[in-house]
Design a protein around this motif. Structure first.
Motif, short mmCIF file in Angstrom:
data_model
loop_
_atom_site.label_atom_id
_atom_site.label_comp_id
_atom_site.label_asym_id
_atom_site.label_seq_id
_atom_site.Cartn_x
_atom_site.Cartn_y
_atom_site.Cartn_z
N VAL A 12 4.78 -6.60 -0.92
CA VAL A 12 3.34 -6.60 -1.05
C VAL A 12 2.76 -5.96 0.20
N TYR A 13 1.89 -4.98 0.00
CA TYR A 13 1.25 -4.34 1.15
C TYR A 13 0.12 -5.21 1.67
N PRO A 14 -0.02 -5.26 2.99
CA PRO A 14 -1.12 -6.04 3.57
C PRO A 14 -2.45 -5.31 3.34
N PRO A 15 -3.57 -5.98 3.59
CA PRO A 15 -4.87 -5.34 3.40
C PRO A 15 -5.08 -4.12 4.31
N LYS A 16 -4.44 -4.11 5.47
CA LYS A 16 -4.51 -2.97 6.39
C LYS A 16 -3.13 -2.33 6.45
#
Length: 181
Positions: A12-16
């Motif tokens: 899962v990619y982080p928000p940044k």
């Protein structure tokens, strides 16, 4: 993905997230630093070397005024300098606009009109329409990607853009921010 469960092998990619960091930076800072990152007919470079080249070119583009959210128009066949220029744009949080190197001048002008880039880069063989756009006031800077070209008036040599020792911070980009067009 089903019910919020991420399958094995995915993350899962982080928000940044920054494209440069994902593609090069994290490898250059790991035990993969000396692994081949890019291979082409005339050579190869490691993740560490690619990160250093990208940092120098990003600093040069920043000196020209490329900022987060700006577009960098790239017109080139597959060259190592082309890849580094795209990575440099991403490192700055800018958008790499990868145009087809076979576009006619009117098609290139259309792309430029839609992406609003003020800086473009291409090898010498593809530079002429970009110089015309610069003369028309639609571009501020044109970078020549070939290292072996004679100076072309109104352009900046890639080697000059990539001054040794220059560095720039990696932009803190939002995961939903465009990275390329």
């Amino acid at each position: 993905m089903t019910d919020g469960i991420v399958p094995p092998g995915y993350r899962v990619y982080p928000p940044k997230v920054n494209m440069f960091t994902e593609m090069v930076g994290r490898h250059a800072a790991s035990d993969r630093a000396e692994a081949p990152a890019m291979v082409w007919d005339e050579g190869t470079c490691t993740f560490r070397e690619l990160a250093a080249m990208t940092d120098r070119v990003a600093a040069g583009l920043a000196r020209l005024g490329l900022e987060p959210g700006d577009a960098l128009l790239l017109r080139s066949p597959n060259l190592p300098e082309y890849a580094v220029a795209a990575l440099a744009a991403w490192k700055l949080g800018a958008i790499a606009v990868m145009s087809n190197s076979l576009l006619r001048p009117d098609e290139l002008a259309y792309v430029l009109g839609n992406c609003e880039a003020r800086i473009a880069a291409a090898p010498a063989a593809l530079i002429e329409p970009l110089l015309t756009l610069k003369d028309d006031g639609r571009l501020d800077h044109v970078v020549v990607l070939d290292d072996d070209t004679a100076e072309i008036p109104g352009t900046i040599a890639y080697a000059d853009l990539a001054e040794a020792g220059a560095t720039v911070e990696t932009a803190d980009t939002d995961a939903m921010q465009p990275a390329f067009l």
